[in-house]
Design an enzyme around this catalytic site. Sequence first.
Site, PDB file in Angstrom:
ATOM      1  N   ASP A  42     -46.834 -27.052  33.970  1.00 40.73           N
ATOM      2  CA  ASP A  42     -46.373 -25.631  34.084  1.00 40.73           C
ATOM      3  C   ASP A  42     -45.205 -25.217  33.377  1.00 40.73           C
ATOM      4  O   ASP A  42     -44.602 -24.175  33.551  1.00 40.73           O
ATOM      5  CB  ASP A  42     -46.124 -25.336  35.720  1.00 40.73           C
ATOM      6  CG  ASP A  42     -47.465 -25.151  36.518  1.00 40.73           C
ATOM      7  OD1 ASP A  42     -48.550 -25.196  35.906  1.00 40.73           O
ATOM      8  OD2 ASP A  42     -47.368 -25.233  37.760  1.00 40.73           O
ATOM      9  N   HIS A 250     -31.941 -39.846  10.968  1.00 41.38           N
ATOM     10  CA  HIS A 250     -32.538 -38.892  12.129  1.00 41.38           C
ATOM     11  C   HIS A 250     -32.010 -39.252  13.633  1.00 41.38           C
ATOM     12  O   HIS A 250     -32.618 -38.913  14.410  1.00 41.38           O
ATOM     13  CB  HIS A 250     -34.071 -38.860  11.972  1.00 41.38           C
ATOM     14  CG  HIS A 250     -34.412 -38.134  10.603  1.00 41.38           C
ATOM     15  ND1 HIS A 250     -35.806 -38.294  10.219  1.00 41.38           N
ATOM     16  CD2 HIS A 250     -33.691 -37.630   9.780  1.00 41.38           C
ATOM     17  CE1 HIS A 250     -35.887 -37.674   9.188  1.00 41.38           C
ATOM     18  NE2 HIS A 250     -34.715 -37.115   8.799  1.00 41.38           N
ATOM     19  N   ASP A 267     -24.694 -32.726  12.012  1.00 40.99           N
ATOM     20  CA  ASP A 267     -26.038 -31.952  11.295  1.00 40.99           C
ATOM     21  C   ASP A 267     -26.582 -31.160  12.128  1.00 40.99           C
ATOM     22  O   ASP A 267     -27.425 -31.576  12.799  1.00 40.99           O
ATOM     23  CB  ASP A 267     -26.771 -33.022  10.551  1.00 40.99           C
ATOM     24  CG  ASP A 267     -27.889 -32.360   9.546  1.00 40.99           C
ATOM     25  OD1 ASP A 267     -27.861 -31.228   9.650  1.00 40.99           O
ATOM     26  OD2 ASP A 267     -28.410 -33.163   8.889  1.00 40.99           O
ATOM     27  N   ASP A 278     -28.434 -25.021   7.753  1.00 39.69           N
ATOM     28  CA  ASP A 278     -28.723 -26.584   7.650  1.00 39.69           C
ATOM     29  C   ASP A 278     -27.118 -27.048   7.240  1.00 39.69           C
ATOM     30  O   ASP A 278     -26.974 -26.868   5.827  1.00 39.69           O
ATOM     31  CB  ASP A 278     -29.743 -27.066   6.824  1.00 39.69           C
ATOM     32  CG  ASP A 278     -29.913 -28.377   7.001  1.00 39.69           C
ATOM     33  OD1 ASP A 278     -29.361 -29.174   7.775  1.00 39.69           O
ATOM     34  OD2 ASP A 278     -30.879 -29.035   6.327  1.00 39.69           O
ATOM     35  N   HIS A 361     -31.373 -40.948   0.740  1.00 35.95           N
ATOM     36  CA  HIS A 361     -32.166 -39.799   0.741  1.00 35.95           C
ATOM     37  C   HIS A 361     -31.991 -39.057  -0.410  1.00 35.95           C
ATOM     38  O   HIS A 361     -31.056 -39.186  -1.118  1.00 35.95           O
ATOM     39  CB  HIS A 361     -32.052 -38.919   1.907  1.00 35.95           C
ATOM     40  CG  HIS A 361     -30.705 -38.871   2.230  1.00 35.95           C
ATOM     41  ND1 HIS A 361     -30.048 -37.604   1.572  1.00 35.95           N
ATOM     42  CD2 HIS A 361     -29.487 -39.253   3.081  1.00 35.95           C
ATOM     43  CE1 HIS A 361     -28.693 -37.315   2.122  1.00 35.95           C
ATOM     44  NE2 HIS A 361     -28.442 -38.549   2.976  1.00 35.95           N
ATOM     45  N   HIS A 365     -33.284 -29.866  -0.385  1.00 33.79           N
ATOM     46  CA  HIS A 365     -34.707 -29.496  -0.269  1.00 33.79           C
ATOM     47  C   HIS A 365     -34.473 -28.029  -0.061  1.00 33.79           C
ATOM     48  O   HIS A 365     -33.510 -27.197   0.006  1.00 33.79           O
ATOM     49  CB  HIS A 365     -35.127 -30.103   1.137  1.00 33.79           C
ATOM     50  CG  HIS A 365     -34.150 -29.923   2.249  1.00 33.79           C
ATOM     51  ND1 HIS A 365     -34.129 -28.836   3.118  1.00 33.79           N
ATOM     52  CD2 HIS A 365     -33.119 -30.766   2.966  1.00 33.79           C
ATOM     53  CE1 HIS A 365     -33.056 -28.768   4.064  1.00 33.79           C
ATOM     54  NE2 HIS A 365     -32.505 -30.093   4.076  1.00 33.79           N
ATOM     55  N   HIS A 372     -36.966 -27.414   6.471  1.00 36.55           N
ATOM     56  CA  HIS A 372     -37.261 -28.384   5.174  1.00 36.55           C
ATOM     57  C   HIS A 372     -38.429 -27.069   4.446  1.00 36.55           C
ATOM     58  O   HIS A 372     -39.655 -27.160   5.157  1.00 36.55           O
ATOM     59  CB  HIS A 372     -38.049 -29.422   5.387  1.00 36.55           C
ATOM     60  CG  HIS A 372     -36.898 -30.391   5.660  1.00 36.55           C
ATOM     61  ND1 HIS A 372     -37.361 -31.903   5.786  1.00 36.55           N
ATOM     62  CD2 HIS A 372     -35.696 -30.470   5.639  1.00 36.55           C
ATOM     63  CE1 HIS A 372     -36.183 -32.403   6.215  1.00 36.55           C
ATOM     64  NE2 HIS A 372     -35.236 -31.619   5.906  1.00 36.55           N
ATOM     65  N   GLU A 403     -26.640 -31.993   0.037  1.00 35.67           N
ATOM     66  CA  GLU A 403     -26.211 -33.101   0.919  1.00 35.67           C
ATOM     67  C   GLU A 403     -26.073 -34.478   0.627  1.00 35.67           C
ATOM     68  O   GLU A 403     -26.856 -35.210   1.159  1.00 35.67           O
ATOM     69  CB  GLU A 403     -27.122 -32.700   2.136  1.00 35.67           C
ATOM     70  CG  GLU A 403     -28.576 -32.658   1.876  1.00 35.67           C
ATOM     71  CD  GLU A 403     -29.516 -32.587   3.217  1.00 35.67           C
ATOM     72  OE1 GLU A 403     -29.320 -33.196   4.136  1.00 35.67           O
ATOM     73  OE2 GLU A 403     -30.461 -31.530   3.243  1.00 35.67           O
ATOM     74  N   TYR A 407     -23.817 -44.223   3.629  1.00 39.96           N
ATOM     75  CA  TYR A 407     -24.087 -44.932   4.922  1.00 39.96           C
ATOM     76  C   TYR A 407     -23.699 -46.331   4.819  1.00 39.96           C
ATOM     77  O   TYR A 407     -24.743 -47.001   4.055  1.00 39.96           O
ATOM     78  CB  TYR A 407     -25.535 -44.613   5.506  1.00 39.96           C
ATOM     79  CG  TYR A 407     -25.766 -43.109   5.247  1.00 39.96           C
ATOM     80  CD1 TYR A 407     -25.530 -42.037   6.053  1.00 39.96           C
ATOM     81  CD2 TYR A 407     -26.188 -42.548   4.164  1.00 39.96           C
ATOM     82  CE1 TYR A 407     -25.580 -40.773   6.200  1.00 39.96           C
ATOM     83  CE2 TYR A 407     -26.635 -41.207   4.054  1.00 39.96           C
ATOM     84  CZ  TYR A 407     -26.290 -40.128   4.720  1.00 39.96           C
ATOM     85  OH  TYR A 407     -26.497 -38.842   4.901  1.00 39.96           O
ATOM     86  N   ARG A 424     -21.937 -37.743   5.530  1.00 39.07           N
ATOM     87  CA  ARG A 424     -22.909 -36.674   5.006  1.00 39.07           C
ATOM     88  C   ARG A 424     -22.320 -35.277   4.964  1.00 39.07           C
ATOM     89  O   ARG A 424     -21.399 -34.856   5.799  1.00 39.07           O
ATOM     90  CB  ARG A 424     -24.241 -36.486   5.546  1.00 39.07           C
ATOM     91  CG  ARG A 424     -25.072 -35.616   4.772  1.00 39.07           C
ATOM     92  CD  ARG A 424     -26.845 -35.738   5.168  1.00 39.07           C
ATOM     93  NE  ARG A 424     -26.955 -35.478   6.575  1.00 39.07           N
ATOM     94  CZ  ARG A 424     -27.187 -36.415   7.218  1.00 39.07           C
ATOM     95  NH1 ARG A 424     -27.186 -37.606   7.105  1.00 39.07           N
ATOM     96  NH2 ARG A 424     -27.435 -36.129   8.661  1.00 39.07           N
ATOM     97  N   GLU A 426     -22.947 -31.406   3.979  1.00 38.72           N
ATOM     98  CA  GLU A 426     -24.123 -30.499   3.358  1.00 38.72           C
ATOM     99  C   GLU A 426     -23.875 -29.180   3.622  1.00 38.72           C
ATOM    100  O   GLU A 426     -23.090 -28.447   4.537  1.00 38.72           O
ATOM    101  CB  GLU A 426     -25.280 -30.923   4.411  1.00 38.72           C
ATOM    102  CG  GLU A 426     -26.505 -29.755   4.393  1.00 38.72           C
ATOM    103  CD  GLU A 426     -27.703 -30.202   5.313  1.00 38.72           C
ATOM    104  OE1 GLU A 426     -27.643 -30.827   6.335  1.00 38.72           O
ATOM    105  OE2 GLU A 426     -28.789 -30.009   4.730  1.00 38.72           O
TER     106      GLU A 426
HETATM  107  N1  GLY Z   1     -31.140 -31.347   9.115  1.00 40.43           N
HETATM  108  C1  GLY Z   1     -32.391 -31.697   8.094  1.00 40.43           C
HETATM  109  C2  GLY Z   1     -31.800 -32.208   6.974  1.00 40.43           C
HETATM  110  O1  GLY Z   1     -30.524 -31.982   6.723  1.00 40.43           O
HETATM  111  O2  GLY Z   1     -32.672 -32.273   6.172  1.00 40.43           O
HETATM  112 MN    MN Z   2     -30.719 -30.646   4.911  1.00 39.14          MN
HETATM  113 MN    MN Z   3     -29.330 -31.155   7.680  1.00 37.50          MN
END
Ligand code: GLY
Ligand code: MN
Ligand code: MN
Length: 457
Positions: A42, A250, A267, A278, A361, A365, A372, A403, A407, A424, A426
């Site tokens: 529900d 993540h 983040d 973001d 990474h 993006h 994304h 970004e 690490y 990071r 960003e």
């Molecule tokens: N927050 C997702 C990224 O930075 O790609």
């Molecule tokens: Mn991002």
């Molecule tokens: Mn991000």
Amino acid sequence: MQLMNNKIYQERRNTLAKKIYAKSGGGIAVISTAPELARNRDSEFPYRHDSDFFYLTGFEEPGATLVMEIKSGGKNYELQSHLFCRPKDPEREIWDGIRLGPEAAPTALGIEYAYSNHELDRKLGELLADQDAIYIRLAESAEADRRLRHWMKQVRVQARSGINPPSELHDVETLIHEMRLFKDTNEIDTMRRAAAISARAHIRAMHMCKPGIREYQLEAELLHEFRNSGAQSVAYNSIVAGGANSCILHYRAGSTELRSGELCLIDAGCELDGYASDITRTFPVNGKFTGPQRALYDITLAAQEAAIAMTKPGNTFIQPHDAALKVLTQGLLDEKLLKLSELGSLENAIETGAYRRFYMHRTSHWLGMDVHDVGSYREDSESLLKEEKPWRILKSGMVITVEPGLYVRPAADVDEAFWNIGIRIEDDAVINESGCELISRGVPVKADEIEATMKNA
Ligand code: GLY
Ligand code: MN
Ligand code: MN
């Protein structure tokens, strides 16, 4: 939600119709919104419309489908749009809220025709008759495939009356996504406002941070600022990562206690009126960076500045990443996290991918309705080999994140002073005629400014 003028959605449908006309001389396009999803008994996940559907209609209710009928009209095309939506239902509306309904939809949304969604299957049988091409999302779901078969069958049974079904099937998403890649001034304005709210949320988290607080408590501060400022949702699950958690890309906000001497990586970004922001900032829990933290922070910021300098029209999508990579890798060599004696040169450290242990990474993006966001990262080319397609050339109206990060996980061959430092930084960049506009810099980014912000809490 603050919707854009109906004209904007009409213009987008027209642009899509023009593309379909150019490719197939006309046809039918079908784009449904997202389904509602059960969370548990529900109880449903908060509803979020499908971005492509919303881009073309501005309509947020579930249970809706847009059907565009593009007819050849001499040298030009004629477009008629049909919206299928939930019918009015006084009983259900008591429980779930008011529905627009097909009677009010044409005027409210500036669309030619609207019907109950119960009519969709029957009406598609009519609309697909004698059409050459159908544009849908390819391989969307088993249910979508089943419906398409049903519609086609309805036309096929009319064969002896001389009526034929479409013989061309095309992906509609590719066309819409190319449009969505370029943001207009209204979209950029919304994204500026979304980024400003997120920047305030990051400042709030910096102000509230102190040793002993838990990750979820800072997540709550972010949410407070998002919702209190009118943002409808998070654009993605907030990452609030203390200490070693900052090295988990993540990670979600958990219940770890933030400790003096450690870093906190946040983040987080809100979604406002259908558009994402973001932002990532990394700051010391006690308000003062340690020597090793500061060293890696300054390298990451220098990498971001190098990437931002390359974020301009005419450059390719990968150039900001390459610029960031060079600075990060040089920094890793300077701090002896990578050994020059083993790698020989900066170029070799990059070519061999030795840096990937600390930076795994990409730097950017697309950003837009989806965090994304959609759009091809490669230029269209005749070549069938993906590797040979050149990276996308940046143009005014595109929006990307910048970004870079570093690490450092504990390891025997890594100086212990750097263990568990995850950083990071960003920001969100709108490409304009001369370079880019950073729309997320409402929150400080230089180490000294972050320390000052936290001191003045
Ligand atoms: N927050 C997702 C990224 O930075 O790609
Ligand atoms: Mn991002
Ligand atoms: Mn991000």
